[in-house]
Design an enzyme around this catalytic site. Structure first.
Site, short mmCIF file in Angstrom:
data_model
loop_
_atom_site.label_atom_id
_atom_site.label_comp_id
_atom_site.label_asym_id
_atom_site.label_seq_id
_atom_site.Cartn_x
_atom_site.Cartn_y
_atom_site.Cartn_z
CB CYS A 41 -7.04 -21.56 26.37
SG CYS A 41 -7.79 -21.22 28.18
CG HIS B 235 -9.04 -21.56 38.51
ND1 HIS B 235 -9.23 -20.01 38.73
CD2 HIS B 235 -7.93 -21.45 37.62
CE1 HIS B 235 -8.43 -19.37 38.30
NE2 HIS B 235 -7.41 -19.94 37.61
CD GLU C 73 -7.50 -27.79 36.69
OE1 GLU C 73 -6.79 -27.02 36.18
OE2 GLU C 73 -7.42 -29.09 36.35
#
Ligand code: SF4
Length: 337
Positions: free
Chosen positions: A37, A99, A155
């Protein structure tokens, strides 16, 4: 969009002598989008650019993204991965992972005069800002925050660490959404981890909205475009597959979710496989249609490595099914951008 047929040179049947038995056919459905991504791509570029500008070694706090292959490739270029800042020598350059980190981490880096670069994905930073907005400095407008996410994931640790202890309550699942008892149900907000199952999260949000009608939150949830698209793509191929292989690391949240989504969407079996060398070939017995996808932190090279090896064992028919085109990119953070 119509299905695109791809027959790579790797996938062409390998010639056999007349004495040899022909190879068994295998149809491979490749889910698209899959793999890297924009946040992962940016985090890797941050480390590479830092090494190029400042020279090796550059320290990286935590795996920059949850993928062993990526980590090993960056180590080969001069990155040193550590878990905590006390492992970083004075005056060194250190990168924070995609994260995100609790506020105590940059504060500690500043106290120690470390030169830090923050590779937190901008979509994770956006959730940090949401949390701060709801908290509103703990003043009269402050809302208690329910964070939907998985305990212990970096995260989640990073996002909860944007606010003082006690400002955020973690909601791991629907059961916790049903039973949480906030002190003031009229002053609540919710945020979510970016890499959750879209369907599970929608259920949890619905429970929270039903129990606490005044709760504030994003229109849907904070799950990012990449997580959403990869889950949609695997849903599109899963019903036609005998087996789905998700290329990704066991500690990658979005890869784990892809495996679950594949099974829930009709694949009789779905496996998380870090890379070709971890593949148990016996799982392919009786498989006529194999789905392949990759988590957001898994390089496309690992998909191609798998397909190339399959082509040596089977007569492959490869079909790429893309549910959405992606063109998201993020700029490097200052001072690299
Ligand atoms: S999965 Fe989403 S939030 Fe995580 S790094 Fe990628 S784009 Fe950012």
């Amino acid at each position: 969009m119509p299905d695109q047929m791809i027959q790579t040179s790797d996938s062409a049947p390998v010639a056999t002598s007349p004495a040899e038995a022909p190879m068994r056919s295998l149809k491979v459905l490749l889910a698209g989008p899959r793999g890297f991504c924009a946040g992962v791509d940016r985090a890797i570029r941050v480390v590479e650019e830092a090494i190029r500008r400042y020279g090796a070694p550059v320290y990286v706090r935590h795996e920059i993204v949850h993928n062993r292959t990526v980590v090993e490739e960056l180590e080969a270029q001069g990155a040193i991965f550590v878990e905590e800042l006390d492992e970083v020598p004075a005056d060194a350059h250190v990168v924070f992972s995609a994260h995100g980190v609790p506020k105590t981490v940059p504060a500690e880096a500043e106290r120690r005069n470390l030169l830090y670069l923050d590779a937190t994905c901008p979509l994770v930073s956006k959730v940090h800002r949401e949390a701060e907005r709801h908290f509103a400095d703990g003043g009269p407008e402050s809302r208690h925050i329910l964070m939907i996410g998985h305990a212990g994931h970096p995260e989640v640790v990073g996002t909860m660490g944007q606010l003082p202890a006690g400002a955020v309550t973690l909601i791991n699942d629907a059961e916790e959404a049903r039973t949480v008892q906030p002190a003031d149900p009229a002053r609540l907000a919710f945020i979510t981890q970016t890499t959750l199952s879209v369907d599970d999260t929608a259920e949890i949000v619905e429970i929270l909205r039903r129990r606490f009608p005044l709760i504030e939150g994003p229109k849907r949830e904070d799950i990012c475009y990449a997580t959403t698209n990869r889950q949609e793509a695997v849903k599109a191929i899963a019903p036609g597959c005998d087996l789905v292989i998700v290329i990704g690391s066991p500690n990658s949240s979005n890869s784990q979710r892809l495996r679950e989504v594949a099974e829930r969407s009709g694949a009789p079996r779905a496996l998380l496989v870090p890379r070709l060398s971890n593949l148990d070939w016996s799982v392919l017995e009786g498989v006529n249609t194999l789905g392949i996808t990759a988590g957001a932190s898994a390089p496309e090279a690992l998909v191609q490595e798998m397909v190339t090896a399959l082509a040596k064992h089977f007569s492959l028919e490869i079909e790429e099914r893309t549910v959405k085109e992606e063109n998201v990119t993020f700029r490097l953070p200052a001072p690299l951008g």
